[in-house]
Design a protein around this motif. Sequence first.
Motif, PDB file in Angstrom:
ATOM      1  N   ALA A  49       0.691  -1.225  -0.007  1.00  0.00           N
ATOM      2  CA  ALA A  49      -0.101  -0.085   0.011  1.00  0.00           C
ATOM      3  C   ALA A  49       0.910   1.335   0.021  1.00  0.00           C
ATOM      4  CB  ALA A  49      -0.822   0.124   1.422  1.00  0.00           C
ATOM      5  N   ARG A  50       0.503   2.362  -0.795  1.00  0.00           N
ATOM      6  CA  ARG A  50       1.270   3.533  -1.004  1.00  0.00           C
ATOM      7  C   ARG A  50       0.134   4.505  -0.882  1.00  0.00           C
ATOM      8  NH1 ARG A  50       3.459   4.970  -6.028  1.00  0.00           N
ATOM      9  NH2 ARG A  50       4.484   6.455  -4.859  1.00  0.00           N
ATOM     10  N   LEU A  51       0.843   5.793  -0.274  1.00  0.00           N
ATOM     11  CA  LEU A  51      -0.224   6.951  -0.373  1.00  0.00           C
ATOM     12  C   LEU A  51      -0.197   7.610  -1.622  1.00  0.00           C
ATOM     13  CD1 LEU A  51      -1.739   9.157   1.132  1.00  0.00           C
ATOM     14  CD2 LEU A  51       0.386  10.138   1.689  1.00  0.00           C
ATOM     15  N   VAL A  52      -1.790   8.073  -2.023  1.00  0.00           N
ATOM     16  CA  VAL A  52      -1.880   8.767  -3.138  1.00  0.00           C
ATOM     17  C   VAL A  52      -2.536  10.181  -2.603  1.00  0.00           C
ATOM     18  CG1 VAL A  52      -3.314   8.914  -5.237  1.00  0.00           C
ATOM     19  CG2 VAL A  52      -2.167   6.872  -4.748  1.00  0.00           C
ATOM     20  N   ALA A  53      -1.704  11.270  -2.903  1.00  0.00           N
ATOM     21  CA  ALA A  53      -1.992  12.580  -2.313  1.00  0.00           C
ATOM     22  C   ALA A  53      -2.088  13.508  -3.491  1.00  0.00           C
ATOM     23  CB  ALA A  53      -0.796  13.074  -1.431  1.00  0.00           C
ATOM     24  N   ASP A 110      -2.326  16.542  -5.959  1.00  0.00           N
ATOM     25  CA  ASP A 110      -1.658  18.049  -5.689  1.00  0.00           C
ATOM     26  C   ASP A 110      -0.617  17.949  -4.818  1.00  0.00           C
ATOM     27  OD1 ASP A 110      -3.769  18.874  -7.129  1.00  0.00           O
ATOM     28  OD2 ASP A 110      -5.309  19.441  -5.582  1.00  0.00           O
ATOM     29  N   ARG A 111      -0.347  16.896  -4.400  1.00  0.00           N
ATOM     30  CA  ARG A 111       0.959  16.892  -3.563  1.00  0.00           C
ATOM     31  C   ARG A 111       2.253  16.335  -4.620  1.00  0.00           C
ATOM     32  NH1 ARG A 111       1.460  19.155   1.762  1.00  0.00           N
ATOM     33  NH2 ARG A 111      -0.795  19.396   2.597  1.00  0.00           N
ATOM     34  N   ARG A 112       3.370  16.800  -4.481  1.00  0.00           N
ATOM     35  CA  ARG A 112       4.525  16.352  -5.199  1.00  0.00           C
ATOM     36  C   ARG A 112       4.734  15.260  -4.700  1.00  0.00           C
ATOM     37  NH1 ARG A 112       7.109  20.345  -8.051  1.00  0.00           N
ATOM     38  NH2 ARG A 112       7.950  18.623  -9.215  1.00  0.00           N
ATOM     39  N   GLY A 113       5.723  14.202  -5.724  1.00  0.00           N
ATOM     40  CA  GLY A 113       5.701  12.790  -5.610  1.00  0.00           C
ATOM     41  C   GLY A 113       6.361  12.276  -4.386  1.00  0.00           C
ATOM     42  N   PHE A 114       7.169  12.992  -3.810  1.00  0.00           N
ATOM     43  CA  PHE A 114       8.115  12.615  -2.324  1.00  0.00           C
ATOM     44  C   PHE A 114       7.052  12.731  -1.512  1.00  0.00           C
ATOM     45  CE2 PHE A 114       8.475  17.326  -2.114  1.00  0.00           C
ATOM     46  CZ  PHE A 114       8.376  17.508  -0.856  1.00  0.00           C
ATOM     47  N   GLN A 115       5.981  13.226  -1.436  1.00  0.00           N
ATOM     48  CA  GLN A 115       5.072  13.290  -0.224  1.00  0.00           C
ATOM     49  C   GLN A 115       4.183  11.854  -0.311  1.00  0.00           C
ATOM     50  OE1 GLN A 115       3.908  17.009  -1.257  1.00  0.00           O
ATOM     51  NE2 GLN A 115       4.884  17.929   0.459  1.00  0.00           N
ATOM     52  N   TRP A 116       4.410  11.114  -1.611  1.00  0.00           N
ATOM     53  CA  TRP A 116       3.490   9.991  -1.757  1.00  0.00           C
ATOM     54  C   TRP A 116       4.090   8.709  -1.072  1.00  0.00           C
ATOM     55  CZ3 TRP A 116      -0.085   9.557  -6.686  1.00  0.00           C
ATOM     56  CH2 TRP A 116      -0.444  10.598  -7.037  1.00  0.00           C
ATOM     57  N   VAL A 117       4.160   8.613   0.062  1.00  0.00           N
ATOM     58  CA  VAL A 117       4.991   7.483   0.871  1.00  0.00           C
ATOM     59  C   VAL A 117       4.437   6.006   0.406  1.00  0.00           C
ATOM     60  CG1 VAL A 117       5.282   6.515   3.041  1.00  0.00           C
ATOM     61  CG2 VAL A 117       4.737   8.910   3.025  1.00  0.00           C
ATOM     62  N   LYS A 118       5.622   5.394   0.348  1.00  0.00           N
ATOM     63  CA  LYS A 118       5.271   3.957  -0.310  1.00  0.00           C
ATOM     64  C   LYS A 118       5.464   2.948   0.670  1.00  0.00           C
ATOM     65  CE  LYS A 118       8.629   4.443  -3.683  1.00  0.00           C
ATOM     66  NZ  LYS A 118       9.146   3.977  -5.146  1.00  0.00           N
ATOM     67  N   TRP A 119       5.066   1.722   0.684  1.00  0.00           N
ATOM     68  CA  TRP A 119       5.231   0.659   1.591  1.00  0.00           C
ATOM     69  C   TRP A 119       4.807   1.180   3.048  1.00  0.00           C
ATOM     70  CZ3 TRP A 119       9.981   2.500  -1.018  1.00  0.00           C
ATOM     71  CH2 TRP A 119      10.477   1.708  -1.962  1.00  0.00           C
TER      72      TRP A 119
END
Length: 376
Positions: free
Chosen positions: A337-341, A343-352
Amino acid sequence: MGPGSGIGGTLRDALDRLEPPPRAVDWSLFVFVAAEVLTGLVSFTVGVPEGWPVFWLHRALGLGIVALLAWKLARVRRRLTDPTLWQRSTALSVLTLVAALGALSTGVVWVFGLDVRLSYWTLLSVHVGFGLVLLPLVAAHAATRFRLPRRVDFERRRTAVRYTVLLVAGAATYRLQQGVNDLLDTAGADRRFTGSQPREGDGNGAFPVTSWVADNPDPIDREGYRLRVEGLVSAPVELTTDELGAGHETEALLDCTSGWYTVQEWGGIRVGDLLDAAGGPETASGDEEATDREPAYVRFTSVTGYRWSLPLDEAEDALLATRVGGVRLSHGHGAPARLVAPDRRGFQWVKWVTRVEVRAEYDLGQWFVTLVSGFD
Ligand SMILES: Nc1nc2c(c(=O)[nH]1)N[C@H]1C(S)=C(S)[C@@H](COP(=O)(O)O)O[C@H]1N2
Ligand SMILES: [Mo]
């Protein structure tokens, strides 16, 4: 061709009229470079179109540096080309010049859509690298020949006019480039307002696996995986991969600061529903001193420790994704599972993601952790 004749001559005359006194050129270079580093870093946190002025300022300042550097080089050229004039500080000057030219050329070439890779670095990342070494070099270079600016160097009205013209000309040049890109239909034509280039297609294979710096965990076993939902919630829970399900679908754009973006259909669970599964956010009533802690942020933490928080309202509408483009997320893209945020830049889309936590406080430490996560 003499001065004043033809387009070249006219441009030259205009540049001559704009040229600030030598000391002002030196100080301006220092200030412009510092402002470039600042706007560049700030631009990395901007994901919504309303943030466009940061990017335009960065571009205009960069083209301003081209002019400043041209004036400067015209003046000091002989100190570099005539060996009898070399001093100890000349090496530093040359190094600073190389970094400046590196940052400028990679920036300009990127704008035209070219992306020559240096191993897995995009040209934009190389640009950032040059920029980050340029700032201390310029500071050290300025220190070797330190002279305080004088009032006459910055006579108020002329200075204001000069720098306004410089920035407006920079912005106009950038605008002109857009026309050229469109006309020639280069890869630079499809860039977002952030400067990122598109990656087309659906699903795991359509976009690069990117870790900010060094995050690279072993694949997570689907059976053993548990997601903890805790913090300021009524009933903290642990969920299995199957319990995360894929009930929710949303199209969202992932824009990485290394210079690419992709639009994908993400499937997973709405974070609001996730929090409901844990009884919903709940204020923690403190002791007699009434230290109530109000739920205000949701923090997403990776198995690696990498983490990011979103304000509660925004988080509830975000997605914890288990699927992309209709199939299961691959390990590289953050399975299970990873975060899909949006309007936020990619580095904020936390993976694992292994932990979702409702918190009262803003998490300042996340800025540091994202930079060092993965280094042991
Ligand atoms: N745990 C963790 N999550 C992470 C990263 C990381 O290094 N570690 N990199 C981020 C960055 S910089 C981007 S652009 C996206 C990239 O997602 P992708 O690898 O699925 O393309 O993941 C983000 N999530
Ligand atoms: Mo990224």
